[in-house]
Design an enzyme around this catalytic site. Sequence first.
Site, mmCIF file in Angstrom:
data_model
loop_
_atom_site.group_PDB
_atom_site.id
_atom_site.type_symbol
_atom_site.label_atom_id
_atom_site.label_comp_id
_atom_site.label_asym_id
_atom_site.label_seq_id
_atom_site.Cartn_x
_atom_site.Cartn_y
_atom_site.Cartn_z
ATOM 1 N N GLU A 92 12.137 -49.134 32.934
ATOM 2 C CA GLU A 92 11.372 -48.355 31.955
ATOM 3 C C GLU A 92 11.910 -48.588 30.554
ATOM 4 O O GLU A 92 13.096 -48.820 30.366
ATOM 5 C CB GLU A 92 11.452 -46.865 32.299
ATOM 6 C CG GLU A 92 10.713 -46.531 33.584
ATOM 7 C CD GLU A 92 10.644 -45.031 33.861
ATOM 8 O OE1 GLU A 92 9.575 -44.567 34.259
ATOM 9 O OE2 GLU A 92 11.657 -44.336 33.696
ATOM 10 N N CYS A 113 21.327 -47.962 38.091
ATOM 11 C CA CYS A 113 22.625 -47.849 37.417
ATOM 12 C C CYS A 113 23.682 -47.508 38.451
ATOM 13 O O CYS A 113 23.443 -46.692 39.337
ATOM 14 C CB CYS A 113 22.567 -46.753 36.352
ATOM 15 S SG CYS A 113 24.105 -46.579 35.405
ATOM 16 N N CYS A 117 26.355 -40.692 37.322
ATOM 17 C CA CYS A 117 26.644 -39.440 36.612
ATOM 18 C C CYS A 117 25.791 -38.324 37.227
ATOM 19 O O CYS A 117 24.618 -38.527 37.542
ATOM 20 C CB CYS A 117 26.329 -39.581 35.122
ATOM 21 S SG CYS A 117 27.335 -40.836 34.297
ATOM 22 N N SER A 195 25.067 -47.761 23.829
ATOM 23 C CA SER A 195 25.663 -46.543 24.375
ATOM 24 C C SER A 195 26.393 -46.875 25.675
ATOM 25 O O SER A 195 25.884 -47.610 26.510
ATOM 26 C CB SER A 195 24.554 -45.520 24.640
ATOM 27 O OG SER A 195 25.102 -44.308 25.109
ATOM 28 N N SER A 218 29.385 -41.924 25.641
ATOM 29 C CA SER A 218 28.998 -40.718 26.381
ATOM 30 C C SER A 218 30.259 -40.046 26.898
ATOM 31 O O SER A 218 30.870 -40.508 27.845
ATOM 32 C CB SER A 218 28.087 -41.096 27.555
ATOM 33 O OG SER A 218 26.896 -41.675 27.053
ATOM 34 N N LEU A 219 30.639 -38.955 26.237
ATOM 35 C CA LEU A 219 31.896 -38.295 26.591
ATOM 36 C C LEU A 219 31.637 -37.131 27.553
ATOM 37 O O LEU A 219 32.168 -37.104 28.654
ATOM 38 C CB LEU A 219 32.580 -37.820 25.312
ATOM 39 C CG LEU A 219 34.068 -37.561 25.384
ATOM 40 C CD1 LEU A 219 34.846 -38.760 25.887
ATOM 41 C CD2 LEU A 219 34.599 -37.137 24.006
ATOM 42 N N CYS A 340 16.547 -38.553 27.355
ATOM 43 C CA CYS A 340 17.809 -39.134 27.810
ATOM 44 C C CYS A 340 18.070 -38.740 29.254
ATOM 45 O O CYS A 340 17.976 -37.573 29.623
ATOM 46 C CB CYS A 340 18.968 -38.589 26.978
ATOM 47 S SG CYS A 340 18.902 -39.051 25.269
HETATM 48 N N1 SAH Z 1 25.050 -45.758 30.595
HETATM 49 C C1 SAH Z 1 25.042 -45.611 29.162
HETATM 50 C C2 SAH Z 1 23.663 -45.753 28.605
HETATM 51 C C3 SAH Z 1 22.686 -44.658 29.000
HETATM 52 S S1 SAH Z 1 22.363 -43.776 27.567
HETATM 53 C C4 SAH Z 1 25.713 -44.324 28.791
HETATM 54 O O1 SAH Z 1 26.123 -43.601 29.686
HETATM 55 O O2 SAH Z 1 25.899 -44.058 27.618
HETATM 56 C C5 SAH Z 1 21.650 -42.363 28.144
HETATM 57 C C6 SAH Z 1 22.289 -41.139 27.546
HETATM 58 O O3 SAH Z 1 21.630 -39.999 28.107
HETATM 59 C C7 SAH Z 1 23.758 -41.022 27.924
HETATM 60 O O4 SAH Z 1 24.497 -40.431 26.891
HETATM 61 C C8 SAH Z 1 23.645 -40.108 29.122
HETATM 62 O O5 SAH Z 1 24.846 -39.500 29.416
HETATM 63 C C9 SAH Z 1 22.581 -39.144 28.664
HETATM 64 N N2 SAH Z 1 21.970 -38.376 29.742
HETATM 65 C C10 SAH Z 1 21.932 -38.668 31.061
HETATM 66 N N3 SAH Z 1 21.318 -37.687 31.745
HETATM 67 C C11 SAH Z 1 20.968 -36.747 30.842
HETATM 68 C C12 SAH Z 1 20.300 -35.495 30.925
HETATM 69 N N4 SAH Z 1 19.878 -35.003 32.099
HETATM 70 N N5 SAH Z 1 20.086 -34.797 29.792
HETATM 71 C C13 SAH Z 1 20.495 -35.290 28.597
HETATM 72 N N6 SAH Z 1 21.132 -36.467 28.448
HETATM 73 C C14 SAH Z 1 21.371 -37.189 29.558
#
Ligand code: SAH
Length: 354
Positions: A92, A113, A117, A195, A218-219, A340
């Site tokens: 997507e 992926c 997470c 990211s 992404s912390l 996101c």
């Molecule tokens: N794998 C990379 C790129 C993905 S970016 C990363 O982790 O940064 C997508 C962003 O959306 C990341 O910051 C991720 O943590 C965040 N994200 C994932 N699930 C989410 C949710 N349910 N609500 C808001 N942000 C989310």
Amino acid sequence: MNPSITDVDAATLAAWLAQRGEPAYRLKQIRRAIAHSTAADFGGLTDLPLGLRGALAEAFRWSSVELATEVASADGETRKVLLRLHDGHHIESVLMPHHGERNSVCISTQAGCPMACAFCATGEMGLIRDLTRGEIVDQVRYWQRELRSRDDRVSHVVYMGMGEPLNNYGPVMGSVRALTDPELFGISPRRITISTCGIVPKIDALAEEGLPIDLAVSLHAANDRTRAMIMPVNRKWGVDDVLDASARYVEKTKRRLTFEYILLKGVNDSVADAERLGRRIAARGRTSMYHVNLIPVNAGPGGFERPSAEAMELFARTLESHRIAATVRISKGQDIAAGCGQLKVPEGRAAVPL
Ligand code: SAH
């Protein structure tokens, strides 16, 4: 199967043209057309001789992605496409126009992926496979072609779709080079954001590239116990490792860095969490180089909830008391699951062969 033209580098294309006895200027002409033409295939490149168009079509595929479905958000701006790859898998991509001022495109780097997470829908798919450079570039190209027909263009690219970009490092860097190449897309590296969930050695590698792109990390938690619970990657690289790598990136590139922090009610949203986060970032010095993006969690797996507006404001103010700039950002397109962490290809669609 023939390679997609976006998976062919300039030197290979130059050699192919030379072998056919084509003049050298055709290289520039074809590469420009790849990035900016609104044509649907090689046949539409009417500036090229008919024989060359035919030969290109025989040797290369025009695109590595094909539109499966498109949905538009009720906000009238955000749009999401499901794109089919040659082997039947799907990815997507999202277009996020912003009041006619900018057109940001959010692209995927992997089908699925591997990072798992707890709050992220893509993570539920597991890793299907890495995307090639061409498959990454062709997502931008899809929107560019569409915007171009309205005299507009892609201005910003964020690597925030499906997948972990730094886990597919070579193709991702190849795609960044293609997007910033003045003879291809010519997008400023300053308008490109990668990211990552914190793949420490690759953050260091990225710092060495000498590309002024933006990095977002992404912390999502300031202590290892909470972070490991919601992000399995934390068992490999903990909060200190990620913050140290971020500081090295800032030191090396002199670029500001964004920390993404999803706010999850009752999990990581207390004032004590904000205090700890502020302290730990500030301990690395250069506080003006960091910015924290606070993202109220979007609907997804894990049953997480958003904190109240007041709790989010208090979290931001607490960070600011440590001189760390913070903003609360609500992601767009949630009604079409384009926010996101909401990108996910329905099971069963993922592997329908063409
Ligand atoms: N794998 C990379 C790129 C993905 S970016 C990363 O982790 O940064 C997508 C962003 O959306 C990341 O910051 C991720 O943590 C965040 N994200 C994932 N699930 C989410 C949710 N349910 N609500 C808001 N942000 C989310």
